[in-house]
Design an enzyme around this catalytic site. Sequence first.
Site, PDB file in Angstrom:
ATOM      1  N   THR A  14       7.784   1.759 -10.306  1.00  0.00           N
ATOM      2  CA  THR A  14       8.349   2.741 -11.246  1.00  0.00           C
ATOM      3  C   THR A  14       8.834   2.089 -12.535  1.00  0.00           C
ATOM      4  O   THR A  14       8.779   2.678 -13.609  1.00  0.00           O
ATOM      5  CB  THR A  14       9.507   3.493 -10.551  1.00  0.00           C
ATOM      6  OG1 THR A  14       8.947   4.194  -9.436  1.00  0.00           O
ATOM      7  CG2 THR A  14      10.176   4.493 -11.457  1.00  0.00           C
ATOM      8  N   SER A  56       4.106   0.218  -5.139  1.00  0.00           N
ATOM      9  CA  SER A  56       4.396  -0.851  -4.174  1.00  0.00           C
ATOM     10  C   SER A  56       3.897  -0.583  -2.748  1.00  0.00           C
ATOM     11  O   SER A  56       3.716  -1.544  -1.990  1.00  0.00           O
ATOM     12  CB  SER A  56       5.875  -1.218  -4.177  1.00  0.00           C
ATOM     13  OG  SER A  56       6.659  -0.201  -3.609  1.00  0.00           O
ATOM     14  N   THR A  88      10.114  -0.118  -5.864  1.00  0.00           N
ATOM     15  CA  THR A  88      11.261  -0.191  -4.950  1.00  0.00           C
ATOM     16  C   THR A  88      10.922   0.204  -3.516  1.00  0.00           C
ATOM     17  O   THR A  88      11.635  -0.170  -2.589  1.00  0.00           O
ATOM     18  CB  THR A  88      12.409   0.713  -5.446  1.00  0.00           C
ATOM     19  OG1 THR A  88      11.940   2.058  -5.529  1.00  0.00           O
ATOM     20  CG2 THR A  88      12.919   0.248  -6.801  1.00  0.00           C
ATOM     21  N   ASP A  89       9.820   0.952  -3.325  1.00  0.00           N
ATOM     22  CA  ASP A  89       9.543   1.460  -1.972  1.00  0.00           C
ATOM     23  C   ASP A  89       9.412   0.336  -0.948  1.00  0.00           C
ATOM     24  O   ASP A  89       9.900   0.443   0.177  1.00  0.00           O
ATOM     25  CB  ASP A  89       8.256   2.298  -1.960  1.00  0.00           C
ATOM     26  CG  ASP A  89       8.409   3.622  -2.689  1.00  0.00           C
ATOM     27  OD1 ASP A  89       9.515   3.923  -3.170  1.00  0.00           O
ATOM     28  OD2 ASP A  89       7.410   4.359  -2.801  1.00  0.00           O
TER      29      ASP A  89
END
Length: 330
Positions: A14, A56, A88-89
Amino acid sequence: MSPLRVAVLSLGGTIFMSQDPAGSGAAPGTDGHAAVTGIVVDGVAVDHHEVANIGSPSIRPAHLREALDLARAAVDAGATGVVLSHGTDTLEESAFLLERYWDRPQPLVLTGAMRAANAPGADGPANLRDAVRAAVAPAARALGVLVVMDAQAHGADRVSKLSSRSIGAFGSEPSGPLAVVAERDLHLLHRPLGRAALIGGDLPRELPAVPVLALGIGDDAALLDAVPAGALAGLVLVGSGMGHVPASAMDRVRALVAAGTAVVVATRTPRGGTSDRHYSYPGSEVDLLAAGATMAGLLPAHKARLLLQALLADGAGPARIRAAFADFAV
Ligand code: ASP
């Protein structure tokens, strides 16, 4: 005095995404580059290198191998530290895997953003600046791989994404963050534990398949009957409480271990981890250990999976697997 230098590597996420104004969602774009070129930390020169620009969930070990090789080359050429920006996932997975191989005292700091680069209140620029601060922080040396988000620094082994939406998305259970990112250094909140289960050497470009199977009430793990004996090098079971599975699944666990599969049992309960002695009923940790399984301790299933994959890729047998997981035991 020569300026401090930080290599910023990026894999996408993101922080490098642009939100479509018509509302069709955020996707990889070029807006994030402005966040990197805009990093200002007194006395620090920043070089940026894009490794990939992807979501990710699609990160593969080969991406991390490339990032690790570049990070090692950067510090060997004099960089004070390295920042790796990442979606971030799965950020905690990459941080955890890199922690097994990062063998330099310089900080390797992962960061990301919860809001797209062109979204109102985008958090990428602040997180990048804080990550660069952490990468040159004297207190961060020899702590291994860190995750910096929302002005906090977390150790790679403890950190998890706890919210799919909030800016303060990351937490370390049950200890809390390792440090607050202050202007001139990291302010440590507790004494860091020694680094655990290090492997070193080259991060494999591919890892052996290790499925994760969650067992709830009434689940006898019958799915495992479809797996030919000896076909699986490793399996992670997600149990409940201190690491418990239905008694009716135990014959299948024993058969897998007898066929040479390394079976690791994690818990779905987010705090407290598994035990190795608290309960001894059928399907409990004492029964699972007697069946030859290994308990994941404080590691959630997705990190237990990566540790088992990395160990298997390194040729580890049962004793070394047990010893590595013992580093995370409670
Ligand atoms: N939601 C994600 C992020 O925060 C997307 C990804 O992980 O790539 O970056």
